[in-house]
Design an enzyme around this catalytic site. Structure first.
Site, PDB file in Angstrom:
ATOM      1  N   LYS A   1      15.457  -1.125 -13.382  1.00 44.53           N
ATOM      2  CA  LYS A   1      14.691  -2.046 -14.255  1.00 44.53           C
ATOM      3  C   LYS A   1      15.663  -2.885 -15.068  1.00 44.53           C
ATOM      4  CE  LYS A   1      10.737  -1.304 -12.999  1.00 44.53           C
ATOM      5  NZ  LYS A   1       9.738  -2.288 -12.641  1.00 44.53           N
TER       6      LYS A   1
ATOM      7  N   TYR B   1      15.887   4.862 -11.593  1.00 44.23           N
ATOM      8  CA  TYR B   1      14.705   4.030 -11.859  1.00 44.23           C
ATOM      9  C   TYR B   1      14.961   3.122 -13.063  1.00 44.23           C
ATOM     10  CZ  TYR B   1      10.268   2.646 -13.899  1.00 44.23           C
ATOM     11  OH  TYR B   1       9.269   1.900 -14.472  1.00 44.23           O
TER      12      TYR B   1
ATOM     13  N   GLY C   1       6.997  -2.146  -7.102  1.00 47.60           N
ATOM     14  CA  GLY C   1       8.234  -1.384  -7.236  1.00 47.60           C
ATOM     15  C   GLY C   1       7.920   0.093  -7.196  1.00 47.60           C
TER      16      GLY C   1
ATOM     17  N   GLY D   1      16.614  14.989 -19.774  1.00 44.38           N
ATOM     18  CA  GLY D   1      16.532  13.517 -19.833  1.00 44.38           C
ATOM     19  C   GLY D   1      15.492  13.010 -20.811  1.00 44.38           C
TER      20      GLY D   1
ATOM     21  N   PHE E   1       6.588  20.218 -22.330  1.00 43.37           N
ATOM     22  CA  PHE E   1       8.049  20.272 -22.205  1.00 43.37           C
ATOM     23  C   PHE E   1       8.723  20.241 -23.571  1.00 43.37           C
ATOM     24  CE2 PHE E   1       7.208  17.997 -17.951  1.00 43.37           C
ATOM     25  CZ  PHE E   1       7.136  19.192 -17.261  1.00 43.37           C
TER      26      PHE E   1
ATOM     27  N   LEU F   1       2.452  12.545 -18.448  1.00 38.16           N
ATOM     28  CA  LEU F   1       1.588  13.442 -19.224  1.00 38.16           C
ATOM     29  C   LEU F   1       0.092  13.237 -18.941  1.00 38.16           C
ATOM     30  CD1 LEU F   1       1.325  15.565 -21.466  1.00 38.16           C
ATOM     31  CD2 LEU F   1       1.254  13.670 -23.108  1.00 38.16           C
TER      32      LEU F   1
ATOM     33  N   ARG G   1       5.361   9.664 -28.204  1.00 40.55           N
ATOM     34  CA  ARG G   1       5.439   8.427 -27.419  1.00 40.55           C
ATOM     35  C   ARG G   1       4.405   7.420 -27.912  1.00 40.55           C
ATOM     36  NH1 ARG G   1       9.030  11.080 -26.135  1.00 40.55           N
ATOM     37  NH2 ARG G   1       9.915  11.534 -24.076  1.00 40.55           N
TER      38      ARG G   1
ATOM     39  N   SER H   1      10.337  -1.907 -18.645  1.00 39.09           N
ATOM     40  CA  SER H   1       9.913  -0.637 -19.233  1.00 39.09           C
ATOM     41  C   SER H   1      10.736  -0.334 -20.470  1.00 39.09           C
ATOM     42  CB  SER H   1      10.150   0.460 -18.179  1.00 39.09           C
ATOM     43  OG  SER H   1      10.091   1.730 -18.771  1.00 39.09           O
TER      44      SER H   1
ATOM     45  N   LEU I   1       0.814  -1.225   0.000  1.00 35.93           N
ATOM     46  CA  LEU I   1       0.000   0.000   0.000  1.00 35.93           C
ATOM     47  C   LEU I   1       0.850   1.278   0.000  1.00 35.93           C
ATOM     48  CD1 LEU I   1      -2.868  -1.068   2.472  1.00 35.93           C
ATOM     49  CD2 LEU I   1      -2.895  -1.131  -0.020  1.00 35.93           C
TER      50      LEU I   1
ATOM     51  N   PHE J   1       5.479   0.369 -22.905  1.00 33.54           N
ATOM     52  CA  PHE J   1       5.699   1.716 -23.418  1.00 33.54           C
ATOM     53  C   PHE J   1       4.930   2.682 -22.499  1.00 33.54           C
ATOM     54  CE2 PHE J   1       8.695   1.578 -26.902  1.00 33.54           C
ATOM     55  CZ  PHE J   1       9.047   0.249 -26.758  1.00 33.54           C
TER      56      PHE J   1
HETATM   57  P1  NAD Z   1       1.988   1.691  -9.104  1.00 25.45           P
HETATM   58  O1  NAD Z   1       2.870   2.471  -8.186  1.00 25.45           O
HETATM   59  O2  NAD Z   1       0.613   2.178  -9.337  1.00 25.45           O
HETATM   60  O3  NAD Z   1       1.912   0.172  -8.596  1.00 25.45           O
HETATM   61  C1  NAD Z   1       2.952  -0.466  -7.909  1.00 25.45           C
HETATM   62  C2  NAD Z   1       2.347  -1.132  -6.673  1.00 25.45           C
HETATM   63  O4  NAD Z   1       3.382  -1.826  -5.969  1.00 25.45           O
HETATM   64  C3  NAD Z   1       1.727  -0.133  -5.702  1.00 25.45           C
HETATM   65  O5  NAD Z   1       0.426  -0.570  -5.373  1.00 25.45           O
HETATM   66  C4  NAD Z   1       2.655  -0.164  -4.482  1.00 25.45           C
HETATM   67  O6  NAD Z   1       1.950   0.055  -3.288  1.00 25.45           O
HETATM   68  C5  NAD Z   1       3.234  -1.563  -4.582  1.00 25.45           C
HETATM   69  N1  NAD Z   1       4.587  -1.714  -3.994  1.00 25.45           N
HETATM   70  C6  NAD Z   1       5.659  -0.911  -4.209  1.00 25.45           C
HETATM   71  N2  NAD Z   1       6.714  -1.381  -3.520  1.00 25.45           N
HETATM   72  C7  NAD Z   1       6.301  -2.508  -2.895  1.00 25.45           C
HETATM   73  C8  NAD Z   1       6.936  -3.441  -2.029  1.00 25.45           C
HETATM   74  N3  NAD Z   1       8.214  -3.295  -1.672  1.00 25.45           N
HETATM   75  N4  NAD Z   1       6.216  -4.491  -1.555  1.00 25.45           N
HETATM   76  C9  NAD Z   1       4.909  -4.628  -1.896  1.00 25.45           C
HETATM   77  N5  NAD Z   1       4.256  -3.778  -2.703  1.00 25.45           N
HETATM   78  C10 NAD Z   1       4.954  -2.729  -3.188  1.00 25.45           C
HETATM   79  O7  NAD Z   1       2.773   1.536 -10.478  1.00 25.45           O
HETATM   80  P2  NAD Z   1       2.241   1.015 -11.889  1.00 25.45           P
HETATM   81  O8  NAD Z   1       2.152   2.177 -12.798  1.00 25.45           O
HETATM   82  O9  NAD Z   1       1.075   0.136 -11.705  1.00 25.45           O
HETATM   83  O10 NAD Z   1       3.514   0.168 -12.343  1.00 25.45           O
HETATM   84  C11 NAD Z   1       3.609  -1.215 -12.074  1.00 25.45           C
HETATM   85  C12 NAD Z   1       4.970  -1.703 -12.541  1.00 25.45           C
HETATM   86  O11 NAD Z   1       5.122  -1.420 -13.935  1.00 25.45           O
HETATM   87  C13 NAD Z   1       6.153  -1.034 -11.839  1.00 25.45           C
HETATM   88  O12 NAD Z   1       7.145  -2.013 -11.609  1.00 25.45           O
HETATM   89  C14 NAD Z   1       6.632  -0.015 -12.841  1.00 25.45           C
HETATM   90  O13 NAD Z   1       8.016   0.258 -12.708  1.00 25.45           O
HETATM   91  C15 NAD Z   1       6.334  -0.725 -14.160  1.00 25.45           C
HETATM   92  N6  NAD Z   1       6.141   0.219 -15.281  1.00 25.45           N
HETATM   93  C16 NAD Z   1       5.206   1.212 -15.162  1.00 25.45           C
HETATM   94  C17 NAD Z   1       5.037   2.130 -16.183  1.00 25.45           C
HETATM   95  C18 NAD Z   1       4.030   3.249 -16.076  1.00 25.45           C
HETATM   96  O14 NAD Z   1       4.105   4.200 -16.842  1.00 25.45           O
HETATM   97  N7  NAD Z   1       3.064   3.201 -15.170  1.00 25.45           N
HETATM   98  C19 NAD Z   1       5.813   2.016 -17.341  1.00 25.45           C
HETATM   99  C20 NAD Z   1       6.745   0.980 -17.450  1.00 25.45           C
HETATM  100  C21 NAD Z   1       6.891   0.086 -16.385  1.00 25.45           C
HETATM  101  C1  UD1 Z   2       8.498   8.600 -18.393  1.00 20.79           C
HETATM  102  C2  UD1 Z   2       9.824   8.216 -17.795  1.00 20.79           C
HETATM  103  C3  UD1 Z   2      10.131   6.775 -18.139  1.00 20.79           C
HETATM  104  C4  UD1 Z   2       8.999   5.867 -17.700  1.00 20.79           C
HETATM  105  C5  UD1 Z   2       7.715   6.356 -18.384  1.00 20.79           C
HETATM  106  C6  UD1 Z   2       6.515   5.545 -18.029  1.00 20.79           C
HETATM  107  C7  UD1 Z   2      11.073  10.335 -17.736  1.00 20.79           C
HETATM  108  C8  UD1 Z   2      12.235  11.105 -18.280  1.00 20.79           C
HETATM  109  N1  UD1 Z   2      10.855   9.133 -18.271  1.00 20.79           N
HETATM  110  O1  UD1 Z   2       8.595   8.486 -19.787  1.00 20.79           O
HETATM  111  O2  UD1 Z   2      11.333   6.370 -17.510  1.00 20.79           O
HETATM  112  O3  UD1 Z   2       9.259   4.532 -18.060  1.00 20.79           O
HETATM  113  O4  UD1 Z   2       7.485   7.710 -17.988  1.00 20.79           O
HETATM  114  O5  UD1 Z   2       6.055   5.843 -16.775  1.00 20.79           O
HETATM  115  O6  UD1 Z   2      10.386  10.777 -16.831  1.00 20.79           O
HETATM  116  N2  UD1 Z   2       5.197  15.860 -20.976  1.00 20.79           N
HETATM  117  C9  UD1 Z   2       4.842  17.191 -20.980  1.00 20.79           C
HETATM  118  N3  UD1 Z   2       4.338  17.727 -19.838  1.00 20.79           N
HETATM  119  C10 UD1 Z   2       4.186  17.014 -18.684  1.00 20.79           C
HETATM  120  C11 UD1 Z   2       4.535  15.643 -18.678  1.00 20.79           C
HETATM  121  C12 UD1 Z   2       5.050  15.101 -19.846  1.00 20.79           C
HETATM  122  O7  UD1 Z   2       4.973  17.868 -22.004  1.00 20.79           O
HETATM  123  O8  UD1 Z   2       3.746  17.578 -17.655  1.00 20.79           O
HETATM  124  C13 UD1 Z   2       5.692  15.251 -22.226  1.00 20.79           C
HETATM  125  C14 UD1 Z   2       7.095  14.683 -22.113  1.00 20.79           C
HETATM  126  O9  UD1 Z   2       8.059  15.649 -22.421  1.00 20.79           O
HETATM  127  C15 UD1 Z   2       7.033  13.543 -23.139  1.00 20.79           C
HETATM  128  C16 UD1 Z   2       5.586  13.078 -23.089  1.00 20.79           C
HETATM  129  O10 UD1 Z   2       4.854  14.164 -22.518  1.00 20.79           O
HETATM  130  O11 UD1 Z   2       7.296  14.038 -24.421  1.00 20.79           O
HETATM  131  C17 UD1 Z   2       5.372  11.844 -22.230  1.00 20.79           C
HETATM  132  O12 UD1 Z   2       5.938  12.058 -20.948  1.00 20.79           O
HETATM  133  P1  UD1 Z   2       5.728  11.028 -19.733  1.00 20.79           P
HETATM  134  O13 UD1 Z   2       4.292  10.693 -19.609  1.00 20.79           O
HETATM  135  O14 UD1 Z   2       6.412  11.590 -18.547  1.00 20.79           O
HETATM  136  O15 UD1 Z   2       6.443   9.699 -20.237  1.00 20.79           O
HETATM  137  P2  UD1 Z   2       7.948   9.485 -20.768  1.00 20.79           P
HETATM  138  O16 UD1 Z   2       8.749  10.720 -20.710  1.00 20.79           O
HETATM  139  O17 UD1 Z   2       7.856   8.786 -22.061  1.00 20.79           O
END
Ligand code: NAD
Ligand code: UD1
Length: 339
Positions: free
Chosen positions: A153, A149, A82, A294, A218, A200, A231, A124, A33, A178
């Site tokens: 991964k 981060y 995570g 970045g 941005f 975003l 993206r 990711s 949680l 993605f």
């Molecule tokens: P999220 O934070 O909504 O979900 C992660 C969940 O894991 C949360 O409910 C948190 O409470 C739980 N958690 C964290 N650390 C824990 C621990 N040590 N023990 C038990 N529970 C723990 O994130 P999400 O967006 O659902 O992402 C899920 C996974 O996908 C993550 O590993 C993230 O890195 C990966 N991922 C997410 C995205 C994205 O954009 N959301 C993109 C690529 C990869």
């Molecule tokens: C980000 C993370 C990436 C992660 C992914 C999924 C960074 C540098 N990278 O990727 O490691 O795996 O999220 O969670 O943070 N944008 C705006 N305004 C905003 C937010 C975003 O213009 O307030 C733009 C960004 O510049 C980008 C696009 O929207 O062009 C998507 O951004 P975002 O949703 O943060 O994802 P990523 O940058 O692809």
């Protein structure tokens, strides 16, 4: 089939649990949680009619995991748990490596002890760093990550591959997501970030619902058609279905299975804004700001391997993503918090 889902109350985990339950898979959830709300369990139950077994605890506690594995015979683990905020990882690298890398090692040790050797890991597109070419295939170079981060991964991917080299009986699946966006069509579940959103789509939804004044775009000087970042946004329900496909097609097969989960299509920030305005029925205020350090110009997936080997393909388009994100946000302006 009994599947343990770590981080199952989080954004992607919760949507995946719903799809698993609806596919008849017995779903067991572990979550500490730290970034989720227990209300999610009620929502999963409202949607599916089934309340999955939930164990509150931390994957870094081997004793906790041993106790879960001794109570239920698990066939496969989907490992979402995570930390995921890029900026926070730069400020707190120890916490990120501890949670993401050490947490996974503790999980793997507990799995090995109980004779369980099948894991699907949430990786990711960030492991590809700044890609030399798009679309990105699974064999594109990885490891040139730019923040703790992303590095965590990539390190977990390496740990899993080394584990497989030591014991080929493991089934290791790396799913490289993605950009997940969107929400369940019921409006009952969606993304509920704590604090100021980094990504975003949750930022746009909070501006649209009046929680924030305007979106900062941005950079508009990237070498892309309209100058803003491009993206590969994927609907979270498509992503959830990708996990079911992985469970069915590869989780019982020994070896390493690596897949991109994306749509293969790029969308710019301004295109996403315009699609969102269509869905919510009013313009979303924004201003052009400097580039975010970045960030890369563009990134989208090659989906050929997942289509061929998982027999899975994303079916929802950008209009579905913005419509469902808006439904979730407008019906739950404060997310899962009760006001
Ligand atoms: P999220 O934070 O909504 O979900 C992660 C969940 O894991 C949360 O409910 C948190 O409470 C739980 N958690 C964290 N650390 C824990 C621990 N040590 N023990 C038990 N529970 C723990 O994130 P999400 O967006 O659902 O992402 C899920 C996974 O996908 C993550 O590993 C993230 O890195 C990966 N991922 C997410 C995205 C994205 O954009 N959301 C993109 C690529 C990869
Ligand atoms: C980000 C993370 C990436 C992660 C992914 C999924 C960074 C540098 N990278 O990727 O490691 O795996 O999220 O969670 O943070 N944008 C705006 N305004 C905003 C937010 C975003 O213009 O307030 C733009 C960004 O510049 C980008 C696009 O929207 O062009 C998507 O951004 P975002 O949703 O943060 O994802 P990523 O940058 O692809």
């Amino acid at each position: 089939m009994n599947v343990l889902v770590t981080g199952g109350l989080g954004y992607i985990g919760s949507h995946t649990c719903v799809q698993m339950i609806e596919a008849g898979i017995t779903t067991v959830i572990i979550d500490n949680l730290s970034n989720s709300n227990p209300e999610v369990l009620n929502r999963i139950e409202s949607i599916t009619g089934i309340r999955p077994r939930f164990f509150e605890g931390d994957i870094r506690s081997e004793r906790f995991l041993d106790s879960v594995f001794s109570q239920i015979r698990i066939h496969s683990v989907i490992h979402f748990a995570g930390l995921k905020a890029v900026g926070e990882s730069v400020a707190k690298p120890i916490e990120y490596y501890d949670n993401n890398v050490n947490g996974t090692l503790v999980l793997l040790r507990a799995m090995r002890k109980s004779g369980l050797k099948s894991i699907i890991f949430s990786s990711s597109a960030t492991v590809y760093g700044d890609p030399e070419t798009v679309p990105i295939t699974e064999s594109s170079p990885t490891g040139n990550t730019t923040n703790p981060y992303g590095t965590s991964k990539w390190m977990v991917e390496r740990c899993l591959q080394d584990l497989l080299a030591s014991d080929p009986a493991w089934s290791i699946t790396l799913l490289r997501y993605f950009n997940p966006v969107g929400a369940h069509t019921s409006g009952l579940m969606g993304e509920d970030p704590k604090g100021i959103p980094n990504n975003l789509m949750p930022f746009i939804t909070q501006v649209a619902v009046g929680r924030r004044e305007k979106l900062s775009v941005f950079g508009d000087d990237y070498p892309t058609p309209d100058g803003t970042g491009v993206r590969d946004y994927i609907h979270v329900m498509d992503l959830a279905d990708g996990h079911i496909a992985a469970l069915r097609e590869v989780s019982k097969r020994e070896g390493l299975h690596v897949f991109n989960l994306g749509t293969g299509k790029g969308t710019s920030v301004l295109e996403m804004l315009s699609a969102f305005s269509e869905s919510c029925g009013h313009p979303v205020p924004y201003q052009i700001c400097p580039r975010r350090p970045g960030d890369i110009a563009e990134c989208w997936a090659s989906t050929a391997k997942a289509e061929k080997e998982l027999n899975w393909k994303a079916t929802r388009n950008v209009a579905d993503m913005t419509r469902d994100s808006w439904r979730w946000q407008s019906e739950n302006p404060d997310g899962y918090e009760k006001k």
